[in-house]
Design a protein around this motif. Structure first.
Motif, short mmCIF file in Angstrom:
data_model
loop_
_atom_site.label_atom_id
_atom_site.label_comp_id
_atom_site.label_asym_id
_atom_site.label_seq_id
_atom_site.Cartn_x
_atom_site.Cartn_y
_atom_site.Cartn_z
N ILE A 1 2.34 6.95 5.84
CA ILE A 1 3.34 6.30 5.47
C ILE A 1 3.19 5.23 4.35
CG2 ILE A 1 5.35 4.63 6.16
CD1 ILE A 1 5.06 5.81 8.98
N GLY A 2 2.16 4.45 4.42
CA GLY A 2 1.87 3.71 3.22
C GLY A 2 1.64 4.68 1.82
N ASP A 3 0.76 5.64 2.20
CA ASP A 3 0.50 6.29 0.96
C ASP A 3 1.88 6.93 0.27
OD1 ASP A 3 -1.30 8.17 -0.95
OD2 ASP A 3 -0.40 9.65 -0.10
N LEU A 4 2.92 7.39 1.17
CA LEU A 4 3.92 8.12 0.93
C LEU A 4 4.79 6.91 0.22
CD1 LEU A 4 5.70 10.47 0.83
CD2 LEU A 4 6.87 10.03 2.84
N ALA A 5 4.92 5.94 0.63
CA ALA A 5 5.62 4.73 0.07
C ALA A 5 5.06 4.41 -1.27
CB ALA A 5 5.53 3.22 0.88
N ARG A 6 3.99 4.61 -1.52
CA ARG A 6 3.27 4.25 -2.94
C ARG A 6 3.73 5.33 -3.85
NH1 ARG A 6 -0.78 2.07 0.25
NH2 ARG A 6 -1.81 4.15 0.26
N ARG A 7 3.56 6.69 -3.23
CA ARG A 7 3.95 7.77 -4.03
C ARG A 7 5.56 7.75 -4.31
NH1 ARG A 7 2.07 12.61 -0.74
NH2 ARG A 7 3.08 13.81 -2.43
N GLN A 8 6.24 7.38 -3.42
CA GLN A 8 7.69 7.14 -3.50
C GLN A 8 7.89 6.27 -4.70
OE1 GLN A 8 10.48 9.13 -1.75
NE2 GLN A 8 11.24 8.45 -3.65
N ALA A 9 7.42 4.90 -4.62
CA ALA A 9 7.71 3.96 -5.57
C ALA A 9 7.21 4.52 -7.10
CB ALA A 9 7.00 2.59 -5.42
N ARG A 10 6.09 5.22 -7.24
CA ARG A 10 5.73 6.11 -8.39
C ARG A 10 6.82 6.98 -8.90
NH1 ARG A 10 0.53 6.72 -7.12
NH2 ARG A 10 0.94 8.83 -6.56
#
Length: 730
Positions: A227-236
């Motif tokens: 989820i943390g990884d996806l959140a970073r990918r989502q922000a990018r």
């Protein structure tokens, strides 16, 4: 399907305009012209005319080619007579092409052919003395369901960039698949957690159940990491999608907007024809016609521009002795210049004739009851105030009526046409002599960036193209100048005294009772050229890019509105015309006195003041950002680097709502500051915007991966983008 000839003629229409425009540009500065390039253009034009069987155009181009070859062989350069002769031939070519495109009878080109002289031996055959009918018969009118296409020339590189932008956008939205997969996993783990909880309640935990719980905890840890990884990918991805959409919109605009030359390119020929008929020697220059705008905007501007060009010849033409005595060239100089400025199309029509007669315009306005007689001893009216009345029906500075220009209704019709477009027209007196009319209209009437403000209980939008800055002023900071509340502000390094008027008073054409409140009032500084006006409002609500729709609103004076737009939650707002507001002020300033005009105290519901921490080692940048944010109503705290910012955040002396930080700073840079904020449990939820000159993709990715809510590059920074970003986050 349209036949081949129709397609060839459509292509010729584009190509011949390109050649004519290039030759005319060269003729504008004949002493610097590359004559061999001009020769090549004429030769190519001759070949293109031959390909579509436009025999007269072919002969005209050939004779121009031969006359230019003689000049090149002599090495004498182009003199005034040669330039006039080439213009004559180009005008004749333009007339032939225009008639062919319109399906009208081809005009007689005998005069131009005779002036250019007979062809030399070995040249093309002598054309008939009257313009011939087209070699190929005109195609029959296409069926109702079929139309001859209209072609627009598109640079192949634009198509490639558009395709690339679309590809980038498509790749960024692939993250949705990862979101769906993670959602399915989350639902599965939640269902398992519910089953485990039921079993634990039904019976005590045993070894087998404990093992299952441990396995479930590990699965939750993996899920939390994903989820943390996806959140970073989502922000990018969110940042990248926004950038790709903006780029895609720019590319589409480059293709869909039409060069002004395609609609206005023949007007130089029209002016020369008019001048010849009147026996006036004229030098006509067209500049900037490569600028692009919506075709419907250009077409709506065509007739007003034609009228103004006719006025330039009619009113600006002076006998050669008069011009010589005034130190002018014997030829009347007329210029048509187009430019794009801040999302607007600006067209200037200028001449170096006698210029507008201010006394006559003022007398005509007084006779029409639009102005009162100046009181004895009063200061003379400002020229801008007088010239604003030149567009009123029945006001004219001309003593005569001729077939070129009417009397009184002409400029009024121009003003009404511009108002219908959401534009404006203004008349200027040129120095040392002459007149200039400036037309302003939107490049595209669709989407515009608006500053949304509340005034007198209403919601209004002001296009950003006419806004210099946003600020707050207290009554004590104002002074009375010529009976009007005014503010002394800095504009481009100079002190300018600017009138202050409440927006709702200007719209309602009514004065307000002065306010006894000492509260700072939000102000919007609008401008038109060098003329500035501060509008006092109740509250500045937002800065948004919105679609402006046509609206026939009769509650306000004609021309004051550009249309309407819809905010979130279906809230409508009127979009005002800033240039029309300035005109309204110029016409009503003398009726509003300091005793009757005051600043309305803001009546908007009080809201919590948000605090922004600005972190930058440049004092200039800190001062600029502080000024922008305070004008919007934010409280601003400054820090000189990451260490200073972190000490401020951890001191608990102020409740910070947002951090705006540079990256390159001494002691602790922006990346390290961001990392420290997100690693601190007490600060981790604090939003951070990185604003820096570092625009490499790796830097953007690193900033978003570390948890920044937005990444703004200073190369394309403007205050509207910063305010809009902060508004979305807070």
């Amino acid at each position: 399907m349209p036949d081949l000839r129709a397609q060839l003629l459509a292509a010729f229409d584009i190509e011949h305009r390109d050649h004519l425009e290039a030759v005319r540009r060269a003729l504008a500065a004949p002493e610097e012209a590359d004559l061999r390039e001009v020769f090549r253009r004429l030769h190519s034009l001759k070949g293109a005319a031959r390909a579509v069987d436009l025999e007269v155009v072919e002969h005209l181009a050939h004779r121009l080619e031969e006359r230019l070859a003689q000049v090149i062989d002599r090495g004498s350069g182009l003199d005034g007579a040669s330039v006039d002769l080439i213009h004559l031939g180009l005008d004749a070519i333009e007339a032939q092409a225009a008639a062919q495109k319109a399906g009208a009878p081809l005009p007689d080109a005998t005069g131009a052919l005779d002036a250019l002289g007979a062809p030399t031996v070995g040249g093309t055959s002598e054309p008939p003395r009257q313009a011939p009918a087209p070699v190929s018969p005109a195609p029959a009118a296409p069926p109702a369901e079929e139309r001859t296409p209209e072609y627009v020339r598109v640079d192949a590189a634009l198509g490639e960039r558009l395709s690339e932008s679309l590809h980038n956008l498509s790749s960024e939205v692939q993250i949705e698949a990862a979101q769906l997969d993670l959602t399915r996993r989350l639902r599965g783990e939640a269902a398992q957690l519910e089953r485990l909880w039921r079993e634990m309640r039904a019976r005590g935990a045993d070894g087998r159940l404990a093992n299952r719980i441990q396995a479930f905890e590990r699965a939750l840890q993996d899920l939390n990491r994903d989820i943390g990884d996806l959140a970073r990918r989502q922000a990018r991805a969110n940042w990248a999608v926004g950038e790709s959409l903006a780029e895609l919109r720019e590319r589409i605009d480059e293709i869909t907007l039409t060069p002004a030359e395609s609609v206005l390119g023949d007007l130089g020929r029209m002016v020369r024809d008019l001048a010849r008929e009147q026996g006036i020697e004229v030098d006509v220059r067209t500049e900037g016609l490569e600028v692009r705008a919506e075709r419907r905007v250009l077409q709506a501007l065509r007739q007003p521009i034609i009228h103004l060009l006719r006025n330039a010849v009619s009113h600006g033409g002076e006998p050669p002795p008069v011009r010589t005595a005034a130190g002018k060239d014997e030829r009347l100089h007329v210029t048509l210049r187009a430019a794009a400025r801040g999302g607007r199309l600006e067209v200037r029509i200028a001449d170096d004739g006698a210029g507008p007669d201010l006394a006559r315009i003022e007398a005509a306005a007084i006779a029409k009851g639009l102005l009162s007689q100046n009181e004895p001893g009063a200061a003379p009216r400002h020229p801008d105030e007088i010239l604003a009345f030149a567009f009123e029906p029945g006001v004219s500075a001309s003593e005569t009526v001729d077939r070129l220009s009417g009397r009184g209704m002409g400029l009024s019709a121009v003003s009404q046409a511009l108002a219908a477009l959401g534009g404006s027209a203004r008349l200027l007196a040129r120095r040392p002599a002459g007149a200039e009319v400036v037309l302003s209209a939107p490049l595209s009437a669709a989407r515009q960036t608006l500053v949304v403000a509340e005034s007198g209980g209403g919601l209004f939008g002001l296009p950003s193209f006419a806004i210099r800055s946003l600020m707050r002023l207290r009554p004590g900071e104002l002074e009375i100048v010529e009976g009007v509340p005014s503010a002394r502000i800095q504009i481009d390094g100079s002190d300018i005294v600017t009138p202050v008027i409440p927006l709702n008073a200007l719209l309602d054409d009514a004065a307000l009772t002065p306010s006894a409140s000492d509260a700072a009032t939000p102000m919007i500084l609008i401008h038109r050229g060098e003329r500035h006006l501060l509008l006092a409002v109740d509250e500045i609500v937002d800065v948004r890019e919105l679609t402006v729709q046509d609206l026939d609103d009769r509650r306000l004076a004609p021309g004051l509105t550009l249309g309407a737009a819809i905010l979130d939650e279906d809230r409508p707002l009127l979009v005002l015309n800033p240039e029309a507001l300035i005109d309204r002020w110029l016409r009503n300033a003398r009726r509003l006195s300091a005793s009757a005009l005051g600043l309305a105290a803001p009546e908007a519901v009080a809201r919590q003041v948000r605090t922004v921490l600005v972190v930058d080692d440049s004092i200039t940048t800190r001062t600029l950002e502080k000024s922008i944010l305070e004008a919007q109503g934010y409280r601003v705290i400054l820090a000189v680097d990451g260490v200073d910012a972190l000490n401020t955040l951890r001191s608990s002396e102020a409740l910070i709502d947002l951090v705006v930080a540079d990256i390159e700073m001494p002691r602790m840079d922006g990346f390290s500051l961001l990392q420290a904020i997100k690693a601190d449990a007490g600060l981790a939820r604090l939003p951070v915007i990185l604003m820096t000159s570092r625009n490499e993709e790796a830097d953007v990715r690193r900033g978003l991966d570390l948890g920044a809510e937005a990444y703004i590059t200073k190369q394309k920074f403007d205050q509207r983008e910063l305010l809009a970003t902060i508004g979305r986050i807070l």
